[in-house]
Motif scaffolding. Sequence first.
Motif, PDB file in Angstrom:
ATOM      1  N   ALA A 258       4.308  47.284  51.093  1.00 13.01           N
ATOM      2  CA  ALA A 258       5.191  47.895  51.924  1.00 13.01           C
ATOM      3  C   ALA A 258       6.368  47.150  52.166  1.00 13.01           C
ATOM      4  O   ALA A 258       7.680  47.604  52.665  1.00 13.01           O
ATOM      5  CB  ALA A 258       4.610  47.940  53.407  1.00 13.01           C
ATOM      6  N   HIS A 259       6.504  45.774  51.789  1.00 15.47           N
ATOM      7  CA  HIS A 259       7.414  44.811  51.957  1.00 15.47           C
ATOM      8  C   HIS A 259       8.788  45.267  50.999  1.00 15.47           C
ATOM      9  O   HIS A 259       9.918  45.257  51.407  1.00 15.47           O
ATOM     10  CB  HIS A 259       7.466  43.300  51.337  1.00 15.47           C
ATOM     11  CG  HIS A 259       8.433  42.475  51.577  1.00 15.47           C
ATOM     12  ND1 HIS A 259       9.462  42.320  50.511  1.00 15.47           N
ATOM     13  CD2 HIS A 259       8.958  41.668  52.429  1.00 15.47           C
ATOM     14  CE1 HIS A 259      10.161  41.336  51.083  1.00 15.47           C
ATOM     15  NE2 HIS A 259      10.143  40.917  52.137  1.00 15.47           N
ATOM     16  N   GLN A 260       8.446  46.186  49.997  1.00 18.49           N
ATOM     17  CA  GLN A 260       9.586  46.607  49.244  1.00 18.49           C
ATOM     18  C   GLN A 260      10.094  47.560  49.794  1.00 18.49           C
ATOM     19  O   GLN A 260      11.523  47.906  49.826  1.00 18.49           O
ATOM     20  CB  GLN A 260       8.999  46.974  47.832  1.00 18.49           C
ATOM     21  CG  GLN A 260       9.942  47.989  47.040  1.00 18.49           C
ATOM     22  CD  GLN A 260       9.604  48.296  45.417  1.00 18.49           C
ATOM     23  OE1 GLN A 260       8.097  47.851  45.151  1.00 18.49           O
ATOM     24  NE2 GLN A 260      10.282  48.775  44.955  1.00 18.49           N
ATOM     25  N   TRP A 261       9.491  48.608  50.447  1.00 18.08           N
ATOM     26  CA  TRP A 261       9.982  49.586  51.028  1.00 18.08           C
ATOM     27  C   TRP A 261      10.880  49.140  52.385  1.00 18.08           C
ATOM     28  O   TRP A 261      12.147  49.538  52.517  1.00 18.08           O
ATOM     29  CB  TRP A 261       9.134  50.493  51.761  1.00 18.08           C
ATOM     30  CG  TRP A 261       8.234  51.230  50.697  1.00 18.08           C
ATOM     31  CD1 TRP A 261       7.142  51.149  50.235  1.00 18.08           C
ATOM     32  CD2 TRP A 261       8.555  52.428  49.668  1.00 18.08           C
ATOM     33  NE1 TRP A 261       6.916  51.634  49.055  1.00 18.08           N
ATOM     34  CE2 TRP A 261       7.698  52.700  48.657  1.00 18.08           C
ATOM     35  CE3 TRP A 261      10.076  53.091  49.834  1.00 18.08           C
ATOM     36  CZ2 TRP A 261       7.966  53.615  47.937  1.00 18.08           C
ATOM     37  CZ3 TRP A 261       9.979  54.202  48.813  1.00 18.08           C
ATOM     38  CH2 TRP A 261       9.144  54.238  48.082  1.00 18.08           C
ATOM     39  N   VAL A 262      10.596  48.071  53.309  1.00 11.46           N
ATOM     40  CA  VAL A 262      11.315  47.593  54.244  1.00 11.46           C
ATOM     41  C   VAL A 262      12.456  46.796  53.781  1.00 11.46           C
ATOM     42  O   VAL A 262      13.503  46.972  54.223  1.00 11.46           O
ATOM     43  CB  VAL A 262      10.227  46.507  55.095  1.00 11.46           C
ATOM     44  CG1 VAL A 262      11.237  45.803  56.169  1.00 11.46           C
ATOM     45  CG2 VAL A 262       9.143  47.428  55.650  1.00 11.46           C
TER      46      VAL A 262
ATOM     47  N   ILE B  17       1.929  44.518  60.777  1.00 12.74           N
ATOM     48  CA  ILE B  17       0.722  44.089  61.221  1.00 12.74           C
ATOM     49  C   ILE B  17      -0.474  45.097  60.516  1.00 12.74           C
ATOM     50  O   ILE B  17      -1.528  44.424  59.916  1.00 12.74           O
ATOM     51  CB  ILE B  17       0.369  44.101  62.552  1.00 12.74           C
ATOM     52  CG1 ILE B  17       1.140  42.872  63.117  1.00 12.74           C
ATOM     53  CG2 ILE B  17      -0.989  44.012  63.220  1.00 12.74           C
ATOM     54  CD1 ILE B  17       1.019  43.038  64.790  1.00 12.74           C
ATOM     55  N   PRO B  18      -0.391  46.363  60.537  1.00 11.13           N
ATOM     56  CA  PRO B  18      -1.430  47.164  59.845  1.00 11.13           C
ATOM     57  C   PRO B  18      -1.292  47.110  58.336  1.00 11.13           C
ATOM     58  O   PRO B  18      -2.147  46.912  57.638  1.00 11.13           O
ATOM     59  CB  PRO B  18      -1.013  48.309  60.243  1.00 11.13           C
ATOM     60  CG  PRO B  18       0.417  48.474  60.982  1.00 11.13           C
ATOM     61  CD  PRO B  18       0.510  47.097  61.395  1.00 11.13           C
ATOM     62  N   ALA B  19       0.112  46.741  57.986  1.00  8.50           N
ATOM     63  CA  ALA B  19       0.160  46.771  56.202  1.00  8.50           C
ATOM     64  C   ALA B  19      -0.805  45.339  55.885  1.00  8.50           C
ATOM     65  O   ALA B  19      -1.325  45.666  54.850  1.00  8.50           O
ATOM     66  CB  ALA B  19       1.699  46.698  56.214  1.00  8.50           C
ATOM     67  N   TYR B  20      -0.452  44.310  56.398  1.00  9.82           N
ATOM     68  CA  TYR B  20      -0.929  43.028  56.278  1.00  9.82           C
ATOM     69  C   TYR B  20      -2.341  43.186  56.502  1.00  9.82           C
ATOM     70  O   TYR B  20      -3.397  42.716  55.593  1.00  9.82           O
ATOM     71  CB  TYR B  20      -0.466  42.059  57.144  1.00  9.82           C
ATOM     72  CG  TYR B  20      -1.151  40.734  56.661  1.00  9.82           C
ATOM     73  CD1 TYR B  20      -0.620  39.977  55.492  1.00  9.82           C
ATOM     74  CD2 TYR B  20      -1.992  39.951  57.442  1.00  9.82           C
ATOM     75  CE1 TYR B  20      -1.305  38.791  55.121  1.00  9.82           C
ATOM     76  CE2 TYR B  20      -2.474  38.668  57.105  1.00  9.82           C
ATOM     77  CZ  TYR B  20      -2.099  38.258  56.042  1.00  9.82           C
ATOM     78  OH  TYR B  20      -2.831  36.748  55.655  1.00  9.82           O
ATOM     79  N   SER B  21      -3.010  43.693  57.463  1.00 14.54           N
ATOM     80  CA  SER B  21      -4.490  43.990  57.521  1.00 14.54           C
ATOM     81  C   SER B  21      -5.277  44.948  56.635  1.00 14.54           C
ATOM     82  O   SER B  21      -6.243  44.470  56.137  1.00 14.54           O
ATOM     83  CB  SER B  21      -4.638  44.702  59.177  1.00 14.54           C
ATOM     84  OG  SER B  21      -4.067  43.980  60.128  1.00 14.54           O
ATOM     85  N   TYR B  22      -4.395  46.107  56.231  1.00  9.83           N
ATOM     86  CA  TYR B  22      -4.936  47.008  55.005  1.00  9.83           C
ATOM     87  C   TYR B  22      -5.062  45.872  53.830  1.00  9.83           C
ATOM     88  O   TYR B  22      -6.048  45.877  53.032  1.00  9.83           O
ATOM     89  CB  TYR B  22      -3.900  48.027  54.793  1.00  9.83           C
ATOM     90  CG  TYR B  22      -4.356  48.977  53.724  1.00  9.83           C
ATOM     91  CD1 TYR B  22      -5.441  49.491  53.975  1.00  9.83           C
ATOM     92  CD2 TYR B  22      -3.573  48.656  52.466  1.00  9.83           C
ATOM     93  CE1 TYR B  22      -5.803  50.389  52.631  1.00  9.83           C
ATOM     94  CE2 TYR B  22      -4.166  49.520  51.647  1.00  9.83           C
ATOM     95  CZ  TYR B  22      -4.954  50.375  51.604  1.00  9.83           C
ATOM     96  OH  TYR B  22      -5.292  51.113  50.342  1.00  9.83           O
ATOM     97  N   THR B  23      -3.861  44.874  53.423  1.00 12.58           N
ATOM     98  CA  THR B  23      -4.245  44.131  52.315  1.00 12.58           C
ATOM     99  C   THR B  23      -5.218  43.141  52.440  1.00 12.58           C
ATOM    100  O   THR B  23      -5.906  42.992  51.317  1.00 12.58           O
ATOM    101  CB  THR B  23      -2.644  43.337  52.180  1.00 12.58           C
ATOM    102  OG1 THR B  23      -1.502  44.295  52.101  1.00 12.58           O
ATOM    103  CG2 THR B  23      -2.503  42.571  50.862  1.00 12.58           C
ATOM    104  N   LEU B  24      -5.727  42.682  53.442  1.00 15.11           N
ATOM    105  CA  LEU B  24      -6.567  41.787  53.553  1.00 15.11           C
ATOM    106  C   LEU B  24      -7.950  42.452  53.530  1.00 15.11           C
ATOM    107  O   LEU B  24      -8.919  42.001  52.944  1.00 15.11           O
ATOM    108  CB  LEU B  24      -6.644  41.062  54.965  1.00 15.11           C
ATOM    109  CG  LEU B  24      -5.509  40.151  55.221  1.00 15.11           C
ATOM    110  CD1 LEU B  24      -5.572  39.279  56.694  1.00 15.11           C
ATOM    111  CD2 LEU B  24      -5.482  38.843  54.273  1.00 15.11           C
TER     112      LEU B  24
END
Length: 442
Positions: A369-373, A423-430
């Motif tokens: 998601a970082h690229q989109w942000v 937070i959800p993007a990082y949680s999903y990655t983990l």
Amino acid sequence: MNFFSSDRILHNLARMLLLLLPVLQVPLASAHLQPTTLAEMDVGAGSVAMTLRIPLSELELAFGHNVTHNPQQTLPMWEAPFREYLIQHIRPTTSAGQPWTVQILHMNVESAVQTQSGPFQEVTVQVALTPPSSASVRDFILHYDVIMHQVVTHKVLVSIRSDWAGGSLEPVQVGRIAVDTGAGTIAPLAIHLGSGSSWAGFKAMVSLGMQHIREGSDHLLFILVLLLPATLTWKAGRWANYGGGRYSFVRLLRVVTAFTFGHSITLLAGTLHWLQLPPQPVEVMIAFSILVTAVHAMRPIFPGREQQVAAAFGLIHGLAFAAVLAELHLSAGPLALSVLGFNLGIEMMQLFVISLTIPWFILLSHTAAHQWVRCGGAVFAAIASVGWIVNRISGHSNIIERGMNSVTTLAPLGILILALVAIPAYSYTLLRPSSAGLEERA
């Protein structure tokens, strides 16, 4: 008999009112259209700088010279007698009656608008008021009857524009000078500002620095967009993966420190009048700096050199900061404290905003998601910068510039949205690798 009938009486009254209406309207219109003199004071350590804004139409009635006909061109002809006139009618004294020294520094004619009078022309006069050596600038009596000694309907609104030692840097109206039409006198205005201190001035400058960044969306947007890719590595002309905790911390620290170093230099130089540029090109360059960093956030155009770019553009931003202090007309001691306090306030607010946003940038750096942000934030910044550039070159407002003024008040909501994405993007990655591992074992 008919003359005294009710219909006849009403008819005659109506005729009399119609005849008197033009006469009655003249003084009413004049009272409504009469512009007011504004007296604004900057209280310094040893003197008071007063700016007078005197309407020319009222001045001509009392001064006895033709000042309304081509005032821009004729000012040199009536300036000398006008200076003498002002000296006679501006008489500050101590509470014990000791006279202050009055100096008329310079004047010019400008166009102005007041709500009750509409557009008109005024003469702006810079006056220096200096007390006797044993007296305080914070306690005096202002005897003032410019115009009012002849035009009894005229009024003067007196305000303290800045009082550094009193901790006040916003205009505060302290009184009104007008003719008491019943007694035919003009009462002097007593100005008592109370005690002042260097600590009060220093705290006010810290607060002003924080406010300047809080309300200066262009300054914050520049630094935030520059930090958007600071946690990433780059490869083959593109942004790559997260560089790790130590890598990110060092790069973030270098960028913030370089920007601080750059704007601190020109803040000091501009405040001391060592380096001065017209405000318009400075503001345009600030908007342009945001456009450059927005392009860099999308695709690296100066990878590894963010520190130098932050320092270079920091020099430009510092000149805008210096313009705020230059307007206060401070002496050497208060000026030194003001530069320190103002800069400290800027850094405190910058670090506060950065501390609220960087953790989410770091979390997002681990995710797709970082690229989109990053690209979305860069596009937003680029659009904002173009709106500011057009506004600052043309002098005309546009929908983008007006929108950015509204968006500034929604900054806390923007940080909340950033957290809700990170937070959800990082949680999903983990969780995704764990899920994949479970599927393989199954």
